[in-house]
Design an enzyme around this catalytic site. Sequence first.
Site, mmCIF file in Angstrom:
data_model
loop_
_atom_site.group_PDB
_atom_site.id
_atom_site.type_symbol
_atom_site.label_atom_id
_atom_site.label_comp_id
_atom_site.label_asym_id
_atom_site.label_seq_id
_atom_site.Cartn_x
_atom_site.Cartn_y
_atom_site.Cartn_z
ATOM 1 N N HIS A 18 -9.686 9.488 11.783
ATOM 2 C CA HIS A 18 -8.568 9.843 12.665
ATOM 3 C C HIS A 18 -9.002 9.819 14.134
ATOM 4 O O HIS A 18 -8.315 9.253 14.990
ATOM 5 C CB HIS A 18 -8.046 11.253 12.341
ATOM 6 N N LYS A 42 5.545 18.146 1.255
ATOM 7 C CA LYS A 42 4.124 18.355 0.943
ATOM 8 C C LYS A 42 3.717 19.771 1.309
ATOM 9 O O LYS A 42 4.140 20.285 2.340
ATOM 10 C CB LYS A 42 3.255 17.406 1.781
ATOM 11 N N ARG A 98 -6.967 0.901 6.477
ATOM 12 C CA ARG A 98 -8.216 0.966 5.726
ATOM 13 C C ARG A 98 -8.311 -0.071 4.631
ATOM 14 O O ARG A 98 -9.392 -0.461 4.231
ATOM 15 C CB ARG A 98 -8.377 2.360 5.100
ATOM 16 N N SER A 135 -8.309 12.222 4.298
ATOM 17 C CA SER A 135 -8.252 13.688 4.246
ATOM 18 C C SER A 135 -8.339 14.185 2.805
ATOM 19 O O SER A 135 -8.988 15.199 2.534
ATOM 20 C CB SER A 135 -6.954 14.191 4.882
HETATM 21 N N1 COD Z 1 -9.895 5.139 9.382
HETATM 22 C C1 COD Z 1 -8.862 4.660 10.108
HETATM 23 N N2 COD Z 1 -7.610 5.171 10.082
HETATM 24 C C2 COD Z 1 -7.406 6.220 9.268
HETATM 25 C C3 COD Z 1 -8.423 6.781 8.487
HETATM 26 C C4 COD Z 1 -9.723 6.182 8.563
HETATM 27 N N3 COD Z 1 -10.747 6.644 7.825
HETATM 28 N N4 COD Z 1 -7.911 7.817 7.790
HETATM 29 C C5 COD Z 1 -6.618 7.875 8.122
HETATM 30 N N5 COD Z 1 -6.306 6.926 9.007
HETATM 31 C C6 COD Z 1 -5.020 6.649 9.615
HETATM 32 C C7 COD Z 1 -3.952 6.415 8.587
HETATM 33 O O1 COD Z 1 -3.876 5.068 8.233
HETATM 34 C C8 COD Z 1 -2.732 6.845 9.346
HETATM 35 O O2 COD Z 1 -2.311 5.800 10.182
HETATM 36 C C9 COD Z 1 -3.230 7.973 10.235
HETATM 37 O O3 COD Z 1 -4.631 7.792 10.329
HETATM 38 C C10 COD Z 1 -2.888 9.348 9.676
HETATM 39 O O4 COD Z 1 -3.401 9.489 8.380
HETATM 40 P P1 COD Z 1 -2.957 10.751 7.489
HETATM 41 O O5 COD Z 1 -3.484 10.534 6.123
HETATM 42 O O6 COD Z 1 -3.306 11.994 8.181
HETATM 43 O O7 COD Z 1 -1.371 10.664 7.533
HETATM 44 P P2 COD Z 1 -0.331 10.176 6.420
HETATM 45 O O8 COD Z 1 -0.779 8.897 5.802
HETATM 46 O O9 COD Z 1 -0.076 11.339 5.531
HETATM 47 O O10 COD Z 1 0.972 9.810 7.302
HETATM 48 C C11 COD Z 1 1.875 10.786 7.745
HETATM 49 C C12 COD Z 1 3.021 10.109 8.514
HETATM 50 C C13 COD Z 1 3.853 11.146 9.180
HETATM 51 C C14 COD Z 1 2.438 9.186 9.569
HETATM 52 C C15 COD Z 1 3.850 9.290 7.516
HETATM 53 O O11 COD Z 1 4.315 10.135 6.515
HETATM 54 C C16 COD Z 1 5.002 8.564 8.170
HETATM 55 O O12 COD Z 1 4.832 7.546 8.825
HETATM 56 N N6 COD Z 1 6.227 9.075 8.000
HETATM 57 C C17 COD Z 1 7.393 8.421 8.563
HETATM 58 C C18 COD Z 1 8.644 9.199 8.291
HETATM 59 C C19 COD Z 1 9.799 8.299 8.612
HETATM 60 O O13 COD Z 1 10.219 8.165 9.746
HETATM 61 N N7 COD Z 1 10.330 7.599 7.592
HETATM 62 C C20 COD Z 1 11.432 6.696 7.735
HETATM 63 C C21 COD Z 1 11.077 5.381 8.340
HETATM 64 S S1 COD Z 1 9.673 4.548 7.748
#
Ligand code: COD
Length: 169
Positions: A18, A42, A98, A135
Amino acid sequence: SPTRCVCPGSFDPPTLGHVDVVARAAALFDEVVVAVHVNPSKTPHWSAQQRVEALRECLDEALPQRDAARVRVEAVEGGLLVDHVRSVGATAVVKGLRSATDVEHEQPMAVVNRDLAGVETVLLVADPRWGHVSSSLVRQVHLLGGSVAPYVPPAVLRRLQQPDTGSGA
Ligand code: COD
């Protein structure tokens, strides 16, 4: 006018992956808004406030001060991602990529977000150092007693090691 993007996520908890994505977003845009999403469907492990505070600390520790000052961290309650993107005056969403699974997950959302609001999605290929880090993996290793030191910033490690002040448990 300054260019602005949103880095959305659950950040439950924040990882080195992140922080890498946010740092790289700050190299591409003048201002970055890190949006900690409070997903009603969630049950989070850390509260929104704990995730916001931990991220702020991680970014202040990892980024040069001039870059950290261009990054804002805030909680976002429900609603469409693009509504928040527009409300902060951003034009793009920046996310990490990823794996092929991430591509399949992100592709339809990117199309819909562009249809809904003309919001573009910038997908940054994960640094191979953190490409396997998520995570949920961090939560599982920690829960089962393994060390997550290689995967999380020091501020997150400190909070995991002091359950009553940061784990949300
Ligand atoms: N390396 C690089 N990037 C990473 C890594 C890593 N090791 N780990 C995570 N990431 C990136 C993920 O790809 C993501 O882009 C970001 O970091 C956040 O990751 P997470 O796991 O904390 O978040 P998620 O995957 O649970 O996403 C939550 C969101 C709110 C982004 C998701 O639910 C979302 O886009 N919701 C949209 C709701 C919406 O508007 N829907 C209707 C239209 S689509």
